[in-house]
Design a protein around this motif. Structure first.
Motif, short mmCIF file in Angstrom:
data_model
loop_
_atom_site.label_atom_id
_atom_site.label_comp_id
_atom_site.label_asym_id
_atom_site.label_seq_id
_atom_site.Cartn_x
_atom_site.Cartn_y
_atom_site.Cartn_z
N GLU A 86 35.87 -35.80 -25.53
CA GLU A 86 34.73 -36.15 -25.70
C GLU A 86 33.79 -35.16 -25.00
OE1 GLU A 86 36.12 -39.09 -24.90
OE2 GLU A 86 34.66 -40.41 -26.14
N HIS A 87 32.92 -34.04 -24.98
CA HIS A 87 32.13 -32.85 -23.72
C HIS A 87 32.59 -32.40 -23.76
CE1 HIS A 87 28.16 -35.51 -24.41
NE2 HIS A 87 29.00 -36.65 -24.65
N VAL A 139 35.73 -31.15 -25.19
CA VAL A 139 35.65 -30.79 -26.64
C VAL A 139 34.75 -29.37 -26.91
CG1 VAL A 139 35.02 -32.18 -28.14
CG2 VAL A 139 36.47 -30.67 -28.65
N VAL A 140 33.60 -29.48 -26.64
CA VAL A 140 32.10 -28.67 -27.03
C VAL A 140 32.34 -26.92 -25.97
CG1 VAL A 140 30.00 -28.32 -26.83
CG2 VAL A 140 31.19 -30.51 -27.37
N GLY A 176 27.97 -28.66 -31.30
CA GLY A 176 28.48 -29.98 -32.18
C GLY A 176 30.45 -29.33 -32.35
N ASP A 202 26.32 -46.12 -28.61
CA ASP A 202 26.89 -46.31 -29.41
C ASP A 202 28.44 -47.49 -29.12
OD1 ASP A 202 26.16 -44.91 -31.65
OD2 ASP A 202 27.04 -42.99 -31.31
N LYS A 257 34.53 -41.50 -37.41
CA LYS A 257 35.74 -40.95 -36.93
C LYS A 257 35.77 -41.79 -35.65
CE LYS A 257 32.46 -39.28 -34.99
NZ LYS A 257 31.36 -39.98 -34.50
N PHE A 315 34.92 -31.56 -34.30
CA PHE A 315 35.94 -32.82 -34.23
C PHE A 315 35.55 -33.70 -35.12
CE2 PHE A 315 34.91 -36.63 -32.98
CZ PHE A 315 33.46 -36.55 -32.63
N MET A 372 35.89 -41.22 -31.76
CA MET A 372 36.61 -40.19 -30.44
C MET A 372 37.83 -41.29 -29.40
SD MET A 372 36.84 -37.00 -29.43
CE MET A 372 35.75 -35.76 -29.07
N GLY A 423 27.32 -44.73 -35.76
CA GLY A 423 27.87 -43.76 -34.53
C GLY A 423 29.19 -43.19 -34.87
N VAL A 461 24.46 -34.01 -26.14
CA VAL A 461 24.96 -32.94 -25.54
C VAL A 461 24.19 -31.49 -24.79
CG1 VAL A 461 26.40 -30.65 -27.27
CG2 VAL A 461 26.82 -32.60 -27.28
N GLY A 486 32.78 -40.84 -27.81
CA GLY A 486 31.22 -40.10 -28.46
C GLY A 486 30.21 -39.86 -27.46
N ALA A 487 29.60 -39.23 -27.67
CA ALA A 487 28.61 -38.60 -26.86
C ALA A 487 28.00 -39.48 -25.40
CB ALA A 487 26.92 -38.40 -27.87
O1 PMV Z 1 28.97 -39.34 -30.33
P1 PMV Z 1 29.84 -38.04 -31.77
O2 PMV Z 1 30.78 -39.94 -31.87
O3 PMV Z 1 29.76 -37.86 -32.90
O4 PMV Z 1 31.20 -38.00 -30.44
C1 PMV Z 1 29.81 -36.61 -29.61
C2 PMV Z 1 31.13 -35.76 -28.95
C3 PMV Z 1 31.20 -34.19 -28.68
O5 PMV Z 1 32.29 -34.08 -27.67
C4 PMV Z 1 29.86 -34.92 -27.55
C5 PMV Z 1 30.63 -33.76 -28.68
C6 PMV Z 1 31.08 -32.53 -30.22
O6 PMV Z 1 30.54 -32.77 -31.21
O7 PMV Z 1 31.73 -32.87 -30.00
#
Ligand code: PMV
Length: 313
Positions: free
Chosen positions: A15-16, A18-19, A143, A276, A9, A146, A11, A100, A191, A271-272
Protein backbone atom coordinates in the motif's frame (compact mmCIF):
# COMPACT_ATOMS: atom_id res chain seq x y z
CA UNK A 1 -32.58 -9.07 -15.98
CA UNK A 2 -28.82 -9.07 -15.54
CA UNK A 3 -27.31 -9.91 -12.16
CA UNK A 4 -23.68 -9.05 -11.44
CA UNK A 5 -21.51 -9.59 -8.39
CA UNK A 6 -17.96 -8.46 -7.59
CA UNK A 7 -15.73 -9.10 -4.59
CA UNK A 8 -14.16 -6.72 -2.09
CA UNK A 9 -10.42 -6.74 -1.48
CA UNK A 10 -7.68 -6.74 1.10
CA UNK A 11 -4.26 -5.26 0.51
CA UNK A 12 -1.57 -7.74 1.57
CA UNK A 13 1.61 -5.84 0.69
CA UNK A 14 2.65 -2.58 -0.95
CA UNK A 15 0.00 0.00 0.00
CA UNK A 16 1.01 3.60 -0.69
CA UNK A 17 4.13 2.48 -2.61
CA UNK A 18 1.76 1.28 -5.36
CA UNK A 19 0.55 4.86 -5.86
CA UNK A 20 4.17 5.71 -6.76
CA UNK A 21 4.58 3.04 -9.44
CA UNK A 22 5.65 0.12 -7.23
CA UNK A 23 4.20 -3.40 -6.95
CA UNK A 24 1.54 -4.43 -4.50
CA UNK A 25 -0.13 -7.74 -3.63
CA UNK A 26 -3.92 -7.71 -3.24
CA UNK A 27 -6.38 -10.52 -2.56
CA UNK A 28 -10.13 -10.63 -3.27
CA UNK A 29 -12.47 -11.43 -0.35
CA UNK A 30 -15.67 -13.45 -0.28
CA UNK A 31 -17.88 -10.47 0.64
CA UNK A 32 -19.55 -9.44 -2.61
CA UNK A 33 -21.44 -6.50 -3.94
CA UNK A 34 -24.46 -7.37 -6.07
CA UNK A 35 -26.19 -5.27 -8.73
CA UNK A 36 -29.37 -6.31 -10.54
CA UNK A 37 -30.15 -4.38 -13.70
CA UNK A 38 -33.16 -4.36 -16.00
CA UNK A 39 -34.35 -2.18 -18.83
CA UNK A 40 -36.89 0.41 -17.82
CA UNK A 41 -38.45 3.78 -18.74
CA UNK A 42 -36.21 5.98 -16.55
CA UNK A 43 -32.78 5.57 -15.06
CA UNK A 44 -33.52 4.62 -11.46
CA UNK A 45 -31.47 3.37 -8.55
CA UNK A 46 -32.32 1.34 -5.45
CA UNK A 47 -29.65 0.77 -2.84
CA UNK A 48 -30.26 -1.34 0.25
CA UNK A 49 -26.94 -0.33 1.82
CA UNK A 50 -27.74 3.38 1.55
CA UNK A 51 -31.50 3.01 2.04
CA UNK A 52 -32.20 4.63 -1.30
CA UNK A 53 -35.51 3.77 -2.91
CA UNK A 54 -36.31 4.45 -6.56
CA UNK A 55 -34.01 7.42 -6.96
CA UNK A 56 -34.53 8.71 -10.50
CA UNK A 57 -31.34 9.92 -12.10
CA UNK A 58 -31.83 13.14 -13.99
CA UNK A 59 -29.06 15.14 -15.67
CA UNK A 60 -30.03 18.29 -13.75
CA UNK A 61 -30.33 16.69 -10.34
CA UNK A 62 -27.92 17.33 -7.54
CA UNK A 63 -26.79 13.84 -6.59
CA UNK A 64 -26.75 12.39 -3.10
CA UNK A 65 -23.06 11.75 -2.32
CA UNK A 66 -23.72 8.09 -1.45
CA UNK A 67 -24.67 7.57 -5.06
CA UNK A 68 -21.73 9.21 -6.74
CA UNK A 69 -20.00 5.97 -7.75
CA UNK A 70 -23.22 4.51 -9.13
CA UNK A 71 -24.34 7.66 -10.92
CA UNK A 72 -20.89 8.46 -12.32
CA UNK A 73 -20.62 4.93 -13.68
CA UNK A 74 -24.02 5.17 -15.37
CA UNK A 75 -23.28 8.60 -16.88
CA UNK A 76 -19.84 7.60 -18.10
CA UNK A 77 -21.15 4.43 -19.74
CA UNK A 78 -24.15 6.19 -21.35
CA UNK A 79 -21.94 8.92 -22.81
CA UNK A 80 -19.12 6.68 -23.99
CA UNK A 81 -21.35 4.08 -25.68
CA UNK A 82 -24.17 6.49 -26.65
CA UNK A 83 -26.83 4.45 -24.87
CA UNK A 84 -30.50 5.31 -25.32
CA UNK A 85 -33.17 3.89 -23.03
CA UNK A 86 -33.55 3.54 -19.31
CA UNK A 87 -32.35 1.10 -16.72
CA UNK A 88 -33.43 0.20 -13.23
CA UNK A 89 -30.56 -0.77 -10.93
CA UNK A 90 -30.76 -2.35 -7.47
CA UNK A 91 -27.61 -2.83 -5.41
CA UNK A 92 -27.04 -4.91 -2.30
CA UNK A 93 -24.98 -7.89 -1.14
CA UNK A 94 -22.67 -8.71 1.75
CA UNK A 95 -19.94 -6.15 1.00
CA UNK A 96 -20.82 -3.20 3.21
CA UNK A 97 -19.01 0.10 2.93
CA UNK A 98 -18.00 0.12 6.61
CA UNK A 99 -14.87 -2.11 6.71
CA UNK A 100 -12.97 -0.38 3.89
CA UNK A 101 -12.97 -3.56 1.85
CA UNK A 102 -13.43 -1.86 -1.51
CA UNK A 103 -17.17 -1.44 -1.95
CA UNK A 104 -16.80 1.64 -4.19
CA UNK A 105 -14.62 -0.09 -6.77
CA UNK A 106 -16.80 -3.21 -6.64
CA UNK A 107 -19.89 -1.12 -7.35
CA UNK A 108 -18.29 0.60 -10.35
CA UNK A 109 -17.26 -2.77 -11.79
CA UNK A 110 -20.74 -4.25 -11.20
CA UNK A 111 -22.53 -1.33 -12.87
CA UNK A 112 -20.25 -1.19 -15.92
CA UNK A 113 -20.25 -4.96 -16.40
CA UNK A 114 -24.04 -5.07 -15.95
CA UNK A 115 -24.75 -2.20 -18.36
CA UNK A 116 -22.44 -3.77 -20.96
CA UNK A 117 -24.34 -7.03 -20.74
CA UNK A 118 -27.77 -5.37 -20.74
CA UNK A 119 -27.03 -3.14 -23.75
CA UNK A 120 -24.90 -5.74 -25.55
CA UNK A 121 -21.64 -3.80 -25.58
CA UNK A 122 -18.70 -6.23 -25.86
CA UNK A 123 -16.37 -5.43 -22.96
CA UNK A 124 -13.37 -7.70 -22.38
CA UNK A 125 -11.84 -7.57 -18.89
CA UNK A 126 -9.05 -5.22 -19.93
CA UNK A 127 -11.55 -2.65 -21.28
CA UNK A 128 -13.72 -3.18 -18.21
CA UNK A 129 -10.65 -2.35 -16.11
CA UNK A 130 -9.71 0.76 -18.13
CA UNK A 131 -13.26 2.16 -18.03
CA UNK A 132 -13.79 1.36 -14.33
CA UNK A 133 -10.41 2.76 -13.34
CA UNK A 134 -11.14 5.98 -15.19
CA UNK A 135 -14.45 6.39 -13.33
CA UNK A 136 -12.74 5.60 -10.03
CA UNK A 137 -10.22 8.38 -10.64
CA UNK A 138 -12.88 10.82 -11.79
CA UNK A 139 -14.80 10.37 -8.55
CA UNK A 140 -11.97 9.83 -6.08
CA UNK A 141 -9.03 11.70 -7.57
CA UNK A 142 -5.98 9.70 -6.49
CA UNK A 143 -5.77 5.92 -6.42
CA UNK A 144 -3.74 3.14 -7.99
CA UNK A 145 -6.72 1.08 -9.17
CA UNK A 146 -5.61 -2.07 -7.30
CA UNK A 147 -9.13 -2.40 -5.90
CA UNK A 148 -10.68 -2.17 -9.38
CA UNK A 149 -8.35 -4.91 -10.68
CA UNK A 150 -9.18 -7.08 -7.68
CA UNK A 151 -12.94 -6.67 -8.23
CA UNK A 152 -12.56 -7.74 -11.87
CA UNK A 153 -9.92 -10.48 -11.82
CA UNK A 154 -10.40 -11.73 -8.24
CA UNK A 155 -7.96 -14.23 -6.66
CA UNK A 156 -4.62 -12.80 -5.49
CA UNK A 157 -2.81 -10.34 -7.76
CA UNK A 158 0.57 -8.78 -8.23
CA UNK A 159 -0.39 -5.29 -9.41
CA UNK A 160 1.19 -2.04 -10.62
CA UNK A 161 -0.80 1.24 -10.82
CA UNK A 162 -2.94 1.83 -13.90
CA UNK A 163 -2.93 -1.90 -14.60
CA UNK A 164 0.64 -1.89 -15.96
CA UNK A 165 1.00 -5.28 -14.27
CA UNK A 166 -1.98 -7.46 -13.43
CA UNK A 167 -0.59 -10.89 -12.70
CA UNK A 168 -2.17 -13.77 -10.78
CA UNK A 169 -0.23 -14.97 -7.76
CA UNK A 170 -0.34 -18.76 -7.84
CA UNK A 171 -1.92 -19.64 -4.52
CA UNK A 172 -5.10 -21.46 -3.48
CA UNK A 173 -5.61 -20.16 0.02
CA UNK A 174 -3.91 -17.82 2.48
CA UNK A 175 -3.97 -18.33 6.23
CA UNK A 176 -4.97 -14.86 7.41
CA UNK A 177 -6.55 -13.37 10.49
CA UNK A 178 -8.23 -10.02 9.87
CA UNK A 179 -8.92 -7.44 12.54
CA UNK A 180 -11.03 -4.31 12.12
CA UNK A 181 -10.04 -1.28 14.20
CA UNK A 182 -13.58 0.10 14.35
CA UNK A 183 -12.23 3.31 12.82
CA UNK A 184 -13.28 4.19 9.29
CA UNK A 185 -10.32 5.52 7.31
CA UNK A 186 -10.79 8.05 4.51
CA UNK A 187 -8.34 6.77 1.92
CA UNK A 188 -8.16 9.85 -0.40
CA UNK A 189 -7.29 12.09 2.58
CA UNK A 190 -4.50 9.76 3.78
CA UNK A 191 -3.12 9.41 0.22
CA UNK A 192 -3.08 13.21 -0.03
CA UNK A 193 -1.28 13.57 3.29
CA UNK A 194 1.42 11.14 2.14
CA UNK A 195 1.71 13.12 -1.13
CA UNK A 196 2.23 16.35 0.85
CA UNK A 197 4.96 14.76 2.94
CA UNK A 198 6.48 13.27 -0.25
CA UNK A 199 6.82 16.74 -1.77
CA UNK A 200 8.67 17.94 1.33
CA UNK A 201 11.13 15.05 1.31
CA UNK A 202 11.09 12.97 -1.89
CA UNK A 203 14.38 11.09 -1.26
CA UNK A 204 13.24 9.79 2.11
CA UNK A 205 9.98 8.53 0.63
CA UNK A 206 11.52 7.11 -2.54
CA UNK A 207 13.84 4.96 -0.42
CA UNK A 208 10.89 3.66 1.57
CA UNK A 209 8.86 2.95 -1.57
CA UNK A 210 11.80 1.10 -3.15
CA UNK A 211 12.15 -1.07 -0.04
CA UNK A 212 8.41 -1.78 -0.02
CA UNK A 213 8.61 -2.73 -3.71
CA UNK A 214 11.26 -5.36 -2.95
CA UNK A 215 9.18 -6.70 -0.07
CA UNK A 216 6.06 -7.05 -2.27
CA UNK A 217 7.96 -8.95 -4.98
CA UNK A 218 9.61 -11.22 -2.41
CA UNK A 219 6.25 -11.80 -0.76
CA UNK A 220 4.77 -12.96 -4.07
CA UNK A 221 7.40 -15.73 -4.27
CA UNK A 222 7.05 -16.74 -0.65
CA UNK A 223 3.25 -16.87 -0.92
CA UNK A 224 3.53 -19.06 -4.02
CA UNK A 225 5.80 -21.42 -2.07
CA UNK A 226 3.51 -21.31 1.00
CA UNK A 227 6.39 -20.15 3.21
CA UNK A 228 4.09 -18.55 5.75
CA UNK A 229 6.76 -17.86 8.36
CA UNK A 230 8.69 -15.89 5.73
CA UNK A 231 5.53 -14.13 4.52
CA UNK A 232 4.94 -13.11 8.14
CA UNK A 233 8.41 -11.71 8.54
CA UNK A 234 7.94 -9.69 5.32
CA UNK A 235 4.71 -8.32 6.81
CA UNK A 236 6.66 -7.12 9.85
CA UNK A 237 9.18 -5.38 7.59
CA UNK A 238 6.41 -3.79 5.53
CA UNK A 239 4.70 -2.59 8.72
CA UNK A 240 7.93 -0.97 9.91
CA UNK A 241 8.12 0.99 6.66
CA UNK A 242 4.45 1.99 6.86
CA UNK A 243 5.17 3.28 10.36
CA UNK A 244 7.99 5.38 8.91
CA UNK A 245 5.55 6.72 6.34
CA UNK A 246 3.37 7.89 9.23
CA UNK A 247 0.24 5.94 8.29
CA UNK A 248 0.00 3.58 11.25
CA UNK A 249 -1.91 4.51 14.40
CA UNK A 250 -2.00 3.71 18.09
CA UNK A 251 -4.91 1.29 17.65
CA UNK A 252 -3.34 -0.44 14.65
CA UNK A 253 -0.04 -0.79 16.51
CA UNK A 254 -1.79 -2.28 19.53
CA UNK A 255 -3.58 -4.85 17.40
CA UNK A 256 -0.45 -5.70 15.37
CA UNK A 257 1.64 -6.08 18.54
CA UNK A 258 -1.04 -8.17 20.25
CA UNK A 259 -1.14 -10.55 17.28
CA UNK A 260 2.65 -10.83 17.32
CA UNK A 261 2.77 -11.43 21.09
CA UNK A 262 0.23 -14.23 20.63
CA UNK A 263 2.67 -15.94 18.28
CA UNK A 264 1.68 -14.67 14.81
CA UNK A 265 4.45 -15.00 12.21
CA UNK A 266 3.84 -11.40 11.22
CA UNK A 267 1.23 -8.64 11.13
CA UNK A 268 0.63 -5.31 9.45
CA UNK A 269 -2.03 -2.75 8.64
CA UNK A 270 -3.92 -3.29 5.40
CA UNK A 271 -4.91 -0.42 3.10
CA UNK A 272 -4.43 3.29 3.59
CA UNK A 273 -3.78 3.00 7.33
CA UNK A 274 -4.90 5.13 10.29
CA UNK A 275 -7.99 2.93 10.69
CA UNK A 276 -9.79 0.14 8.78
CA UNK A 277 -8.13 -3.29 9.04
CA UNK A 278 -4.96 -5.10 10.04
CA UNK A 279 -3.93 -8.58 8.97
CA UNK A 280 -1.84 -11.28 10.59
CA UNK A 281 -0.38 -14.61 9.52
CA UNK A 282 -1.08 -16.91 12.45
CA UNK A 283 1.20 -19.74 13.53
CA UNK A 284 -0.56 -22.93 14.64
CA UNK A 285 -2.65 -21.13 17.26
CA UNK A 286 -5.17 -19.20 15.18
CA UNK A 287 -7.55 -18.80 18.12
CA UNK A 288 -4.84 -17.26 20.33
CA UNK A 289 -4.11 -14.64 17.64
CA UNK A 290 -7.83 -13.88 17.23
CA UNK A 291 -8.30 -13.55 21.01
CA UNK A 292 -5.30 -11.23 21.29
CA UNK A 293 -6.67 -8.95 18.55
CA UNK A 294 -10.04 -8.84 20.34
CA UNK A 295 -8.36 -8.06 23.66
CA UNK A 296 -6.56 -5.16 21.99
CA UNK A 297 -9.98 -3.74 21.10
CA UNK A 298 -10.22 -5.04 17.54
CA UNK A 299 -13.08 -6.85 15.89
CA UNK A 300 -12.08 -10.09 14.17
CA UNK A 301 -13.86 -10.37 10.86
CA UNK A 302 -14.24 -13.78 9.30
CA UNK A 303 -13.78 -13.62 5.59
CA UNK A 304 -12.25 -15.96 3.07
CA UNK A 305 -9.67 -14.59 0.68
CA UNK A 306 -8.60 -15.49 -2.89
CA UNK A 307 -12.23 -15.17 -3.98
CA UNK A 308 -13.48 -15.12 -7.60
CA UNK A 309 -13.62 -11.90 -9.62
CA UNK A 310 -16.68 -10.32 -11.21
CA UNK A 311 -19.47 -12.64 -12.38
CA UNK A 312 -22.53 -11.85 -14.48
CA UNK A 313 -25.57 -13.87 -15.54
O1 PMV B 1 -7.71 2.02 2.07
P1 PMV B 1 -7.74 1.05 0.96
O2 PMV B 1 -8.00 -0.37 1.44
O3 PMV B 1 -8.66 1.43 -0.14
O4 PMV B 1 -6.26 0.99 0.35
C1 PMV B 1 -5.60 2.12 -0.12
C2 PMV B 1 -4.28 1.72 -0.72
C3 PMV B 1 -3.42 2.88 -1.20
O5 PMV B 1 -2.23 2.31 -1.74
C4 PMV B 1 -3.02 3.76 -0.03
C5 PMV B 1 -4.11 3.74 -2.24
C6 PMV B 1 -4.26 3.09 -3.60
O6 PMV B 1 -5.16 3.50 -4.35
O7 PMV B 1 -3.46 2.22 -3.96
Amino acid sequence: MVSVSAPGKLMLFGEHAVVYGKHCIVTAVDKRLIANLQRSKDISINSMDYKIRNYVLDKLDKLPSELKFVSSSIRYFYDKYRIKGGVSIATGGTLKSSYGLGSSSAIIVCIIKGLAKLFRVPLPNRTLFDVSYKINRLVQGAGSGFDVASAIYGKTLNYVAGGKVIQKVKVKDLPLVIGYTGIKAHTPTIVKEVANRYRENPEYHDDIFDDIDKISLKAKDEIEHKKWRKVGSLMDKNQELLRKLGVSSFKLEEMVNAAKDAGAYGAKLSGAGVGDCMIAIPDGSVEAVKDAIKEAGGQVISIKVNADGVKAN
